[in-house]
Design a protein around this motif. Structure first.
Motif, mmCIF file in Angstrom:
data_model
loop_
_atom_site.group_PDB
_atom_site.id
_atom_site.type_symbol
_atom_site.label_atom_id
_atom_site.label_comp_id
_atom_site.label_asym_id
_atom_site.label_seq_id
_atom_site.Cartn_x
_atom_site.Cartn_y
_atom_site.Cartn_z
ATOM 1 N N SER A 1 0.833 -1.210 0.000
ATOM 2 C CA SER A 1 0.000 0.000 0.000
ATOM 3 C C SER A 1 0.866 1.257 0.000
ATOM 4 N N LYS B 1 2.195 1.760 -3.528
ATOM 5 C CA LYS B 1 1.147 2.268 -4.415
ATOM 6 C C LYS B 1 0.942 3.765 -4.192
ATOM 7 N N GLN C 1 -3.497 2.382 -11.489
ATOM 8 C CA GLN C 1 -4.139 1.501 -12.469
ATOM 9 C C GLN C 1 -3.644 1.794 -13.881
ATOM 10 N N GLU D 1 -3.126 -1.472 -9.461
ATOM 11 C CA GLU D 1 -4.259 -0.613 -9.129
ATOM 12 C C GLU D 1 -4.439 -0.538 -7.613
ATOM 13 N N GLY D 2 -4.796 0.652 -7.141
ATOM 14 C CA GLY D 2 -5.021 0.851 -5.712
ATOM 15 C C GLY D 2 -4.313 2.068 -5.155
ATOM 16 N N SER E 1 -4.066 -1.821 -0.120
ATOM 17 C CA SER E 1 -3.725 -3.179 -0.534
ATOM 18 C C SER E 1 -4.406 -4.175 0.391
ATOM 19 N N ALA F 1 -7.855 -5.655 -6.904
ATOM 20 C CA ALA F 1 -7.318 -4.351 -7.303
ATOM 21 C C ALA F 1 -8.382 -3.267 -7.373
ATOM 22 N N ASP G 1 -9.382 -2.301 -3.855
ATOM 23 C CA ASP G 1 -8.371 -1.429 -3.252
ATOM 24 C C ASP G 1 -8.597 0.011 -3.713
ATOM 25 N N ALA G 2 -8.770 0.187 -5.018
ATOM 26 C CA ALA G 2 -8.984 1.526 -5.576
ATOM 27 C C ALA G 2 -10.280 2.138 -5.057
#
Length: 133
Positions: free
Chosen positions: A58, A61, A73, A96-97, A114, A118, A121-122
């Motif tokens: 996380s 990301k 993403q 993605e996320g 995370s 995906a 998460d987003a």
């Protein structure tokens, strides 16, 4: 001299709280990370049941979203569509996320999530930002 909005402790906690509400409403065990505009970690919350690995993912990301000014993403799709050379870019968390936090057209930080699929998460990341802005 220019001025800019920043994510302070109040905003970081509000985003973490909103993300936790969204995740718990869906019974998702995730980790939420928040960075500033340079990708440095401001806050992290690992919900009960979330894998330890999700903390690192996380944060990566969120960092990638902050530095690139794009949702992560974009990179996942690019790679999945065959642009494998992008895997050599000096970034991590290309899944993605990760979602940038944008105020007045400027990226002031990012949220990375995370722990589930995906798109889920987003969903948590977007919901947490929408609850605060």
């Amino acid at each position: 001299m220019q001025t800019k909005a920043i994510l302070g402790l109040t905003e970081v906690n509000a985003i973490l709280d909103a993300a936790q509400r969204e995740a718990e409403a869906n019974q998702w065990n995730v980790t939420i990370s928040i960075t500033d505009d340079s990708g440095e970690l401001l806050g992290l919350r690992r919900l009960d049941g979330a894998s330890p690995m999700t903390a690192m993912i996380s944060a990566q990301k969120a960092r990638t979203a902050a530095l690139s000014h794009k949702e992560t993403q974009v990179f996942e799709r690019m790679i999945n569509e065959g642009r494998h050379a992008f895997l050599s870019a000096p970034l991590q968390g290309l899944m993605e996320g990760g979602v940038p936090v944008v105020v007045d057209g400027r990226v002031i930080g990012a949220v990375g999530v995370s722990g589930v699929k995906a798109d889920q998460d987003a969903q948590v990341a977007r919901a947490s930002i929408a609850a605060v802005l």
